[in-house]
Design a protein around this motif. Structure first.
Motif, PDB file in Angstrom:
ATOM      1  N   PRO A   9       0.800  -1.230   0.000  1.00  0.00           N
ATOM      2  CA  PRO A   9       0.000   0.000   0.000  1.00  0.00           C
ATOM      3  C   PRO A   9       0.832   1.280   0.000  1.00  0.00           C
ATOM      4  O   PRO A   9       0.295   2.368   0.134  1.00  0.00           O
ATOM      5  CB  PRO A   9      -0.759  -0.130   1.330  1.00  0.00           C
ATOM      6  N   THR A  10       2.140   1.145  -0.168  1.00  0.00           N
ATOM      7  CA  THR A  10       3.042   2.283   0.050  1.00  0.00           C
ATOM      8  C   THR A  10       3.229   3.143  -1.204  1.00  0.00           C
ATOM      9  O   THR A  10       2.580   2.925  -2.210  1.00  0.00           O
ATOM     10  CB  THR A  10       4.422   1.747   0.473  1.00  0.00           C
ATOM     11  N   PHE A  11       4.184   4.094  -1.125  1.00  0.00           N
ATOM     12  CA  PHE A  11       4.461   4.988  -2.248  1.00  0.00           C
ATOM     13  C   PHE A  11       5.207   4.279  -3.386  1.00  0.00           C
ATOM     14  O   PHE A  11       5.372   4.840  -4.443  1.00  0.00           O
ATOM     15  CB  PHE A  11       5.299   6.191  -1.780  1.00  0.00           C
ATOM     16  N   GLY A  12       5.685   3.058  -3.147  1.00  0.00           N
ATOM     17  CA  GLY A  12       6.455   2.325  -4.170  1.00  0.00           C
ATOM     18  C   GLY A  12       5.655   2.114  -5.447  1.00  0.00           C
ATOM     19  O   GLY A  12       4.417   2.052  -5.425  1.00  0.00           O
ATOM     20  N   GLY A  13       6.379   1.992  -6.558  1.00  0.00           N
ATOM     21  CA  GLY A  13       5.749   1.894  -7.873  1.00  0.00           C
ATOM     22  C   GLY A  13       4.768   0.744  -8.024  1.00  0.00           C
ATOM     23  O   GLY A  13       3.710   0.902  -8.654  1.00  0.00           O
ATOM     24  N   GLY A 235      10.486  12.188  -1.436  1.00  0.00           N
ATOM     25  CA  GLY A 235      10.509  10.802  -0.960  1.00  0.00           C
ATOM     26  C   GLY A 235      11.285  10.698   0.337  1.00  0.00           C
ATOM     27  O   GLY A 235      11.879  11.676   0.802  1.00  0.00           O
ATOM     28  N   ASP A 236      11.265   9.514   0.894  1.00  0.00           N
ATOM     29  CA  ASP A 236      11.979   9.296   2.142  1.00  0.00           C
ATOM     30  C   ASP A 236      12.608   7.906   2.103  1.00  0.00           C
ATOM     31  O   ASP A 236      12.097   7.030   1.407  1.00  0.00           O
ATOM     32  CB  ASP A 236      11.010   9.390   3.330  1.00  0.00           C
ATOM     33  N   GLY A 237      13.693   7.734   2.828  1.00  0.00           N
ATOM     34  CA  GLY A 237      14.334   6.421   2.828  1.00  0.00           C
ATOM     35  C   GLY A 237      15.629   6.451   3.593  1.00  0.00           C
ATOM     36  O   GLY A 237      16.066   7.505   4.079  1.00  0.00           O
ATOM     37  N   PRO A 238      16.288   5.286   3.676  1.00  0.00           N
ATOM     38  CA  PRO A 238      17.454   5.132   4.548  1.00  0.00           C
ATOM     39  C   PRO A 238      18.655   6.021   4.209  1.00  0.00           C
ATOM     40  O   PRO A 238      19.484   6.292   5.073  1.00  0.00           O
ATOM     41  CB  PRO A 238      17.819   3.650   4.385  1.00  0.00           C
ATOM     42  N   GLU A 239      18.757   6.486   2.957  1.00  0.00           N
ATOM     43  CA  GLU A 239      19.946   7.254   2.554  1.00  0.00           C
ATOM     44  C   GLU A 239      19.789   8.757   2.780  1.00  0.00           C
ATOM     45  O   GLU A 239      20.727   9.519   2.550  1.00  0.00           O
ATOM     46  CB  GLU A 239      20.234   7.018   1.056  1.00  0.00           C
ATOM     47  N   LYS A 240      18.585   9.175   3.190  1.00  0.00           N
ATOM     48  CA  LYS A 240      18.285  10.617   3.189  1.00  0.00           C
ATOM     49  C   LYS A 240      19.276  11.429   4.040  1.00  0.00           C
ATOM     50  O   LYS A 240      19.792  12.455   3.586  1.00  0.00           O
ATOM     51  CB  LYS A 240      16.855  10.831   3.680  1.00  0.00           C
ATOM     52  N   GLU A 241      19.552  10.953   5.245  1.00  0.00           N
ATOM     53  CA  GLU A 241      20.391  11.736   6.155  1.00  0.00           C
ATOM     54  C   GLU A 241      21.790  11.928   5.584  1.00  0.00           C
ATOM     55  O   GLU A 241      22.324  13.047   5.588  1.00  0.00           O
ATOM     56  CB  GLU A 241      20.459  11.014   7.498  1.00  0.00           C
ATOM     57  N   SER A 242      22.375  10.858   5.068  1.00  0.00           N
ATOM     58  CA  SER A 242      23.750  10.991   4.551  1.00  0.00           C
ATOM     59  C   SER A 242      23.767  11.898   3.315  1.00  0.00           C
ATOM     60  O   SER A 242      24.754  12.587   3.053  1.00  0.00           O
ATOM     61  CB  SER A 242      24.365   9.632   4.269  1.00  0.00           C
ATOM     62  N   LEU A 243      22.668  11.932   2.584  1.00  0.00           N
ATOM     63  CA  LEU A 243      22.599  12.812   1.408  1.00  0.00           C
ATOM     64  C   LEU A 243      22.500  14.275   1.826  1.00  0.00           C
ATOM     65  O   LEU A 243      23.095  15.159   1.192  1.00  0.00           O
ATOM     66  CB  LEU A 243      21.398  12.435   0.540  1.00  0.00           C
ATOM     67  N   GLU A 244      21.763  14.508   2.914  1.00  0.00           N
ATOM     68  CA  GLU A 244      21.673  15.886   3.422  1.00  0.00           C
ATOM     69  C   GLU A 244      23.069  16.358   3.839  1.00  0.00           C
ATOM     70  O   GLU A 244      23.464  17.496   3.585  1.00  0.00           O
ATOM     71  CB  GLU A 244      20.683  15.951   4.581  1.00  0.00           C
ATOM     72  N   ASN A 245      23.833  15.434   4.453  1.00  0.00           N
ATOM     73  CA  ASN A 245      25.202  15.772   4.849  1.00  0.00           C
ATOM     74  C   ASN A 245      26.073  16.045   3.637  1.00  0.00           C
ATOM     75  O   ASN A 245      26.885  16.974   3.640  1.00  0.00           O
ATOM     76  CB  ASN A 245      25.812  14.635   5.672  1.00  0.00           C
ATOM     77  N   LEU A 246      25.879  15.238   2.575  1.00  0.00           N
ATOM     78  CA  LEU A 246      26.668  15.428   1.345  1.00  0.00           C
ATOM     79  C   LEU A 246      26.419  16.828   0.762  1.00  0.00           C
ATOM     80  O   LEU A 246      27.360  17.517   0.339  1.00  0.00           O
ATOM     81  CB  LEU A 246      26.306  14.332   0.328  1.00  0.00           C
ATOM     82  N   GLY A 260      10.444  15.222   1.506  1.00  0.00           N
ATOM     83  CA  GLY A 260       9.822  14.029   2.095  1.00  0.00           C
ATOM     84  C   GLY A 260       8.773  13.418   1.173  1.00  0.00           C
ATOM     85  O   GLY A 260       8.645  13.813   0.011  1.00  0.00           O
ATOM     86  N   ASN A 261       8.008  12.465   1.706  1.00  0.00           N
ATOM     87  CA  ASN A 261       6.941  11.857   0.899  1.00  0.00           C
ATOM     88  C   ASN A 261       5.873  12.903   0.624  1.00  0.00           C
ATOM     89  O   ASN A 261       5.578  13.729   1.477  1.00  0.00           O
ATOM     90  CB  ASN A 261       6.321  10.674   1.646  1.00  0.00           C
ATOM     91  N   SER A 262       5.313  12.843  -0.566  1.00  0.00           N
ATOM     92  CA  SER A 262       4.362  13.892  -0.926  1.00  0.00           C
ATOM     93  C   SER A 262       3.171  13.319  -1.677  1.00  0.00           C
ATOM     94  O   SER A 262       3.306  12.396  -2.477  1.00  0.00           O
ATOM     95  CB  SER A 262       5.061  14.930  -1.801  1.00  0.00           C
ATOM     96  N   HIS A 263       1.999  13.899  -1.398  1.00  0.00           N
ATOM     97  CA  HIS A 263       0.793  13.547  -2.168  1.00  0.00           C
ATOM     98  C   HIS A 263       0.641  14.522  -3.329  1.00  0.00           C
ATOM     99  O   HIS A 263      -0.363  14.499  -4.030  1.00  0.00           O
ATOM    100  CB  HIS A 263      -0.439  13.584  -1.262  1.00  0.00           C
TER     101      HIS A 263
END
Ligand code: GMT
Length: 383
Positions: A9-13, A235-246, A260-263
């Motif tokens: 039921p998630t945002f995934g394709g 979107g949201d996911g496990p890599e987000k924080e390290s990308l913000e740091n990058l 983030g996740n968006s409608h």
């Protein structure tokens, strides 16, 4: 027909495709029953022919892992009997095809024979499914489906290469309601994000390693050195924080918005000038198609099914995975000249028409009819 659709039921394709398919089928007069653990994000229930049945898995201290497959197959059995379901269509093999097969067997014991259609979406084959932990169960459930479809030729080839498949796999590409996007907004309100002279670059994903969002940032970094631009990451996911740091490390954090996740994906695409999808694997790239239908050119990798969707030199450009220099050069080629940009925008929209809902949904209906006819034939020949 009375059709049960099993999906995430998630945002995934895969969940999005399953939901849009259910809605389109309901509009064609079929009775649709979504069976999953949460109401699908794209599903609004205000339709006569659409029903949603929630699978819940009560926790018990003995269980280290909750037995979702068991609960799902039991729910399928109960709903199939209660609503006289004629077809089960499962999206994403793991664990849906496995649970669907078990439900089929339980129903068969009671003299109820329901065909199961399995649609393979991508990571259920390329990343997760082919792992030795799951491979035998995935192979078994594909081979024991009544019909199997894959969302691209590339995914079909991967499935045949990675598994010992005896079943015919029919390619049924993902689709989009192109009419919905015609004149969706009269004003995209791009001033919410950027000033007049700034280009808006967008990326949408579940921010996992496979999406290579760090490449998106590398490409954007090169673009913003040449022209004023903003990057919107949805979107949201496990890599987000390290990308913000990058982004911080590169000193471009002011120009990159993680929303983030968006409608409101349609709205974001409406004001986007370019879409970037440099994935390591991508069986189809539904989000690239969503960008194209909104007239947003796509810079993508050439992984998996992406070349079947994004047409090199027309709707955007394709490059080898990781070739961020070439991707940035191609992005600039599109963006610096307004005539070129307009041409790519037009071609992106035109190419999206190949995947119009009205062309694709009847293929699924035909598959259902054939599977039903075959099941009926089997019953009469064995009785
Ligand atoms: O990869 C995702 O973000 C989600 C995943 C899913 O199954 O929900 O997407 C897969 O299915 C989509 C719908 O068919 C395809 O458009 C995506 O390309 C595919 N993802 C991958 O192959 C990585």
């Amino acid at each position: 027909m009375k059709i049960a659709i099993v999906c995430y039921p998630t945002f995934g394709g895969s969940g999005v495709v399953a939901t849009e398919l259910g809605i389109a089928l309901a509009e064609h007069g079929h009775e649709i029953h979504f069976i999953t653990y949460k109401q699908p994000v794209r599903l609004q229930l205000l339709h006569n022919n659409v029903h949603y049945h929630e699978v819940s898995v009560p926790s018990y201290p003995l269980f280290h892992y909750q037995p979702y497959e068991l609960a799902l197959s039991s729910k399928l059995v109960n709903m199939a009997k209660l609503h006289e379901i004629e077809i089960v269509h499962v999206h994403y093999a793991i664990p849906h095809a496995y649970a669907g097969y078990m439900a089929k067997q339980m129903l068969a014991q009671e003299g109820i024979f329901i065909p199961m259609v399995t649609t393979l979406h991508g990571t259920d084959i390329t990343l997760v499914g082919s792992h030795p932990f799951y491979k035998p169960a995935v192979t078994f459930s594909i081979n024991n489906s009544d019909a199997v479809t894959s969302v691209s030729q590339s995914l079909k080839d991967d499935t045949l290469r990675l598994f010992n498949i005896k079943k015919e796999i029919e390619v049924v590409p993902n689709f989009i309601d192109t009419k919905k996007y015609e004149n969706l907004y009269s004003n995209c309100e791009r001033e919410l994000i950027a000033s007049n002279n700034e280009k808006i670059i967008t990326h949408i994903s579940n921010i996992r390693k496979v999406k290579r969002v760090d490449d998106v940032i590398e490409i954007f970094d090169r673009i913003q050195k040449e022209l004023p631009a903003k990057l919107v990451i949805v979107g949201d996911g496990p890599e987000k924080e390290s990308l913000e740091n990058l982004c911080k490390k590169k000193g471009i954090d002011e120009k990159v918005l993680f929303v983030g996740n968006s409608h409101e994906v349609d709205k974001i695409l409406c004001f986007s000038d370019l879409f970037i999808l440099p994935s390591e694997h991508e069986s189809f790239g539904l989000v690239a198609l969503e960008a194209m239908v909104c007239g947003v050119p796509v810079i993508s990798s050439n992984a998996g099914g992406l070349p079947e969707v994004n047409i090199h030199g027309e709707s955007g450009y394709l490059s080898n995975v990781g070739n961020v220099d070439e991707m940035a050069k191609n992005a600039l080629k599109i963006l610096v000249n307004s005539d070129t940009h307009q041409l790519f925008k037009r071609k992106a929209k035109e190419n999206a028409q190949r995947f119009e809902t009205k062309l694709i949904v009847p293929i699924y209906e035909e598959i259902y009819k054939k599977s039903l006819a075959k099941t009926k034939l089997n019953i009469t020949s064995t009785s």
